[in-house]
Design an enzyme around this catalytic site. Sequence first.
Site, mmCIF file in Angstrom:
data_model
loop_
_atom_site.group_PDB
_atom_site.id
_atom_site.type_symbol
_atom_site.label_atom_id
_atom_site.label_comp_id
_atom_site.label_asym_id
_atom_site.label_seq_id
_atom_site.Cartn_x
_atom_site.Cartn_y
_atom_site.Cartn_z
ATOM 1 N N CYS B 86 3.851 -0.674 2.526
ATOM 2 C CA CYS B 86 3.500 0.079 2.083
ATOM 3 C C CYS B 86 4.434 1.069 2.244
ATOM 4 O O CYS B 86 4.712 2.757 1.595
ATOM 5 C CB CYS B 86 2.469 1.278 3.147
ATOM 6 S SG CYS B 86 0.640 0.435 2.994
ATOM 7 N N HIS B 335 -2.877 6.512 -2.063
ATOM 8 C CA HIS B 335 -2.162 5.548 -1.891
ATOM 9 C C HIS B 335 -1.871 4.429 -3.032
ATOM 10 O O HIS B 335 -2.775 3.428 -2.483
ATOM 11 C CB HIS B 335 -2.625 5.783 -0.311
ATOM 12 C CG HIS B 335 -1.287 4.332 0.186
ATOM 13 N ND1 HIS B 335 -0.295 4.077 -0.234
ATOM 14 C CD2 HIS B 335 -1.709 3.479 1.458
ATOM 15 C CE1 HIS B 335 0.257 3.724 0.941
ATOM 16 N NE2 HIS B 335 -0.519 3.085 1.462
#
Lengths: 391, 391
Positions: B86, B335
Amino acid sequence: MRDVYVIGAGQTPFGSFPDRSYRDLFAEAYGATRDSVDSGIETDEIDEAVVATLGVGGRQLGLSGPAVTEHVGLHNVPCSRIENACGAGGFAVRQGVQAIKSGMADVVLAGGFEVMTDLSGDVTKYWLGVSGETEWERLTGTTFSGVYAQMASAYMEKHDATKEDLSRVAVKNHGNGAKNPKAHLGFECSLEDAVSAPAVADPLNLYHCCPTSDGAAAVLLASEDVVDEYTDERVRVAGTGAASERVGLAQRDSYTEISASSEAADRAYERAGIDPDDLDFAEVHDCFAIAELIAYEDLGFCDRGEAPRLLREGVTDPDGDLPVNTSGGLKSKGHPIGATGTGQVVEAFDQLTGRAGDRQLENPRYGLTHNVGGSGGAAAVHVFENEEVAQ
Amino acid sequence: MRDVYVIGAGQTPFGSFPDRSYRDLFAEAYGATRDSVDSGIETDEIDEAVVATLGVGGRQLGLSGPAVTEHVGLHNVPCSRIENACGAGGFAVRQGVQAIKSGMADVVLAGGFEVMTDLSGDVTKYWLGVSGETEWERLTGTTFSGVYAQMASAYMEKHDATKEDLSRVAVKNHGNGAKNPKAHLGFECSLEDAVSAPAVADPLNLYHCCPTSDGAAAVLLASEDVVDEYTDERVRVAGTGAASERVGLAQRDSYTEISASSEAADRAYERAGIDPDDLDFAEVHDCFAIAELIAYEDLGFCDRGEAPRLLREGVTDPDGDLPVNTSGGLKSKGHPIGATGTGQVVEAFDQLTGRAGDRQLENPRYGLTHNVGGSGGAAAVHVFENEEVAQ
């Protein structure tokens, strides 16, 4: 901008190690790399790390970089994974060079790894296929060897090349690899062996395709400001270049040239201030025999269509004017995807520092490495120089 | 070494777009980025590209970088994919900064993308799991939310924090995201909504977890030598820092700190020559509510254990002393893994150039972005500065 030097380079043997983990292989390569630094180096002297892997097998697809650097005790440094299919290692070295030239790091580890032989054939085929274009190649059933087979067919048609021309790549590279204790397929082969092997994707046969290998390789780079602390043998990164191109073969202008390679080489030569004539050896990306032929032309070793002649005349043999793939290349030394590009630099470092054993060339000054992603979607080229030979 | 500036930044909306391809999303983000450059820029003025993606769904796992840059007409430039789970986007920006500081490029595109919502729940869970450690987390059945739940439990125990403390992150970030037309979950929520939502991985409930999003975001960086050709608004990359840490939670010294974040922040502050007190806003990595609390402490916004107080006192509200996640953060804005880090820079650029619409802060000088890989195996922190405010 300040100069960058290779202060160490090492690798595992390339081969079939289905019982070894990727972390274990990376640690062995890192150990060999540390050991190759003349005055020694401690892990905490490394400022940054770049790790190349395609992630074949999906073992640790996220955070693949920190997953291996933590295992060798390299904590807290900036670390990321770089991916450009089979060209990842060449780009990892390039990123290390940029990190140092940027002034943000003095010592950078660029390493790569891949473990492939613990997978079933179908799974391996899937993972090799992801280096091709997805929608128009892999999902239509084109294998990765099928992509290069199309390039081989086009080249043979255009330049009247033969299966013997392709096969000479195997004969030469296996001859070299037989002298490399780290080679995956370290045995010689005859022209007859190579020509008559069973077909993989016509016109490419078994001897025209590199093996599926496991392994790891790493390179330590240092800035000109600190290089003397680590070694007296100054192997300079004289020039580095990279480029990209359409990922899918069908979308390119030519099936017989890889423009990413020629662009990358032009940039590397320009930065190094040399011509291809100045090179003393080269490690080129021979995932398939046709790739080595095309590389000769993309890298400016000869005109278009002349690569078969270079092979026939022995120009790229170890005793020729421009030895190519003294390590055995991907064909014989092996092709553990993420480790291939850094592994090429191991051979360049060994040759330029007189450590290449039975393969040692006489006093080379300039060596080139050429690493390709997929069938040419990306390429990275580096020129290394032994500065002592220059003097 | 020469300075680097952000000359443009743009993104797609973050959301659920299962019918759109990753190439299409990347192209939209690239278009928005180009459009944001005051004096305009042509694609052929870009020297190099870095692309962040985890490759969720396995669409084009090899050559993921060139696969999207070719689609926007960016040919022949050096291009590679960077992966740090991420945190990939933050590292892509960092690599772009290094490329420019190295002198090897003047204009670099750092972009990222991810498409996740076209997968079944189980497949998505697999792909999120690869950001955790494989052997000791994913393969033992620990979900990625389970990893952060352990951090939340440890934090709540150590610092007497409550579910209300976690929930205030959701209330604030949803309040901000409601003003962001690009947000995935652009609606407000009450403290009662957040506290009483169904459990995901105790103590984390639905409002303590960010959504699974699709999207793309990109940033254009330029050297000080060419920045004036593109814009009068000089948003400088004042400092950048990065670090890594053990990938697996169990192997770390603490469950309530992310040392990669604090190391990265220390380096970024040092390079920028500022303290946390100098910041006017920050975009921090709030993949789970607990991550935002820990980020406040890792980034030096307050002492250990004090993050709940900052939230209770409104310090990080839009009208507080240090607004955090004015974009809505990962919680509300969304996200899309590879796009998250570059998306944070979009908000920083918009705030520093007065383009943040209803979320605009008053005349900010310094803004920070903080992007984490996995549960803290890697982190990248950047400090941006509007040089005009400085004068």
